[in-house]
Design a protein around this motif. Structure first.
Motif, PDB file in Angstrom:
ATOM      1  N   ILE A 275       0.829  -1.206   0.000  1.00 22.61           N
ATOM      2  CA  ILE A 275       0.000   0.000   0.000  1.00 22.61           C
ATOM      3  C   ILE A 275       0.864   1.256   0.000  1.00 22.61           C
ATOM      4  CG2 ILE A 275      -2.009  -1.034   1.123  1.00 22.61           C
ATOM      5  CD1 ILE A 275      -1.056   0.242   3.759  1.00 22.61           C
ATOM      6  N   ASP A 276       0.264   2.341  -0.441  1.00 24.01           N
ATOM      7  CA  ASP A 276       0.861   3.670  -0.321  1.00 24.01           C
ATOM      8  C   ASP A 276       0.212   4.328   0.896  1.00 24.01           C
ATOM      9  OD1 ASP A 276       2.459   3.572  -2.613  1.00 24.01           O
ATOM     10  OD2 ASP A 276       0.832   4.272  -3.891  1.00 24.01           O
ATOM     11  N   PRO A 277       0.948   4.475   1.992  1.00 31.24           N
ATOM     12  CA  PRO A 277       0.330   5.033   3.191  1.00 31.24           C
ATOM     13  C   PRO A 277       0.062   6.532   3.058  1.00 31.24           C
ATOM     14  CG  PRO A 277       2.664   4.706   3.550  1.00 31.24           C
ATOM     15  CD  PRO A 277       2.344   4.119   2.199  1.00 31.24           C
ATOM     16  N   GLN A 278      -1.002   6.969   3.694  1.00 30.33           N
ATOM     17  CA  GLN A 278      -1.304   8.392   3.758  1.00 30.33           C
ATOM     18  C   GLN A 278      -0.349   9.045   4.753  1.00 30.33           C
ATOM     19  OE1 GLN A 278      -5.398   8.808   4.855  1.00 30.33           O
ATOM     20  NE2 GLN A 278      -6.137   8.212   2.834  1.00 30.33           N
ATOM     21  N   LEU A 279      -0.206  10.350   4.623  1.00 24.89           N
ATOM     22  CA  LEU A 279       0.659  11.089   5.538  1.00 24.89           C
ATOM     23  C   LEU A 279       0.210  10.895   6.984  1.00 24.89           C
ATOM     24  CD1 LEU A 279       2.982  13.021   6.042  1.00 24.89           C
ATOM     25  CD2 LEU A 279       1.419  14.914   5.567  1.00 24.89           C
ATOM     26  N   SER A 280      -1.083  10.908   7.235  1.00 23.59           N
ATOM     27  CA  SER A 280      -1.584  10.728   8.596  1.00 23.59           C
ATOM     28  C   SER A 280      -1.166   9.362   9.159  1.00 23.59           C
ATOM     29  CB  SER A 280      -3.102  10.883   8.646  1.00 23.59           C
ATOM     30  OG  SER A 280      -3.730   9.941   7.810  1.00 23.59           O
ATOM     31  N   THR A 281      -1.119   8.350   8.314  1.00 27.03           N
ATOM     32  CA  THR A 281      -0.678   7.021   8.752  1.00 27.03           C
ATOM     33  C   THR A 281       0.809   7.038   9.068  1.00 27.03           C
ATOM     34  OG1 THR A 281      -2.384   5.927   7.451  1.00 27.03           O
ATOM     35  CG2 THR A 281      -0.506   4.577   8.114  1.00 27.03           C
ATOM     36  N   LEU A 282       1.601   7.704   8.236  1.00 27.66           N
ATOM     37  CA  LEU A 282       3.042   7.784   8.479  1.00 27.66           C
ATOM     38  C   LEU A 282       3.344   8.516   9.785  1.00 27.66           C
ATOM     39  CD1 LEU A 282       4.447   8.479   4.912  1.00 27.66           C
ATOM     40  CD2 LEU A 282       4.540   6.349   6.215  1.00 27.66           C
ATOM     41  N   ILE A 283       2.540   9.537  10.096  1.00 27.84           N
ATOM     42  CA  ILE A 283       2.715  10.256  11.361  1.00 27.84           C
ATOM     43  C   ILE A 283       2.463   9.310  12.532  1.00 27.84           C
ATOM     44  CG2 ILE A 283       1.725  12.068  12.830  1.00 27.84           C
ATOM     45  CD1 ILE A 283       1.277  13.671  10.178  1.00 27.84           C
ATOM     46  N   LYS A 284       1.396   8.528  12.467  1.00 36.03           N
ATOM     47  CA  LYS A 284       1.077   7.564  13.526  1.00 36.03           C
ATOM     48  C   LYS A 284       2.163   6.509  13.662  1.00 36.03           C
ATOM     49  CE  LYS A 284      -3.939   7.954  12.982  1.00 36.03           C
ATOM     50  NZ  LYS A 284      -5.163   7.237  12.580  1.00 36.03           N
ATOM     51  N   VAL A 285       2.637   6.014  12.519  1.00 33.34           N
ATOM     52  CA  VAL A 285       3.686   4.992  12.515  1.00 33.34           C
ATOM     53  C   VAL A 285       4.963   5.538  13.158  1.00 33.34           C
ATOM     54  CG1 VAL A 285       5.253   3.733  10.969  1.00 33.34           C
ATOM     55  CG2 VAL A 285       2.781   3.659  10.582  1.00 33.34           C
TER      56      VAL A 285
END
Length: 80
Positions: free
Chosen positions: A57-67
């Motif tokens: 998948i291509d993660p959204q920026l909001s997901t990358l922040i959480k990760v």
């Protein structure tokens, strides 16, 4: 409405996905978390870590922040 044809993935994009996934996996393992624990800490769906780590998948920026927060890292650190 006919089903959409999957678009071919740009090889450069796929390479970034792979490197990102490897980096996330390495940081997660260094923290001693399995994928379910990591998903819970990050506040993401339990299937997301596997999809991220396997470049699906291509993660959204909001997901990358959480990760990044769950790993105690900055977003930039996820990209080597």
């Amino acid at each position: 409405m006919p089903p959409r044809k999957p678009q071919p993935i740009d090889p450069q994009v796929q390479e970034i996905r792979v490197r990102l996934g490897q980096r996330i996996r390495g940081l997660r393992l260094a923290k001693g978390m399995n994928q379910d624990e990591f998903a819970a800490v990050a506040g993401i769906h339990r299937t997301h870590p596997g999809k991220l780590e396997n470049a699906q998948i291509d993660p959204q920026l909001s997901t990358l922040i959480k990760v990044a927060k769950a790993l105690g890292s900055e977003i930039a650190e996820l990209f080597d």
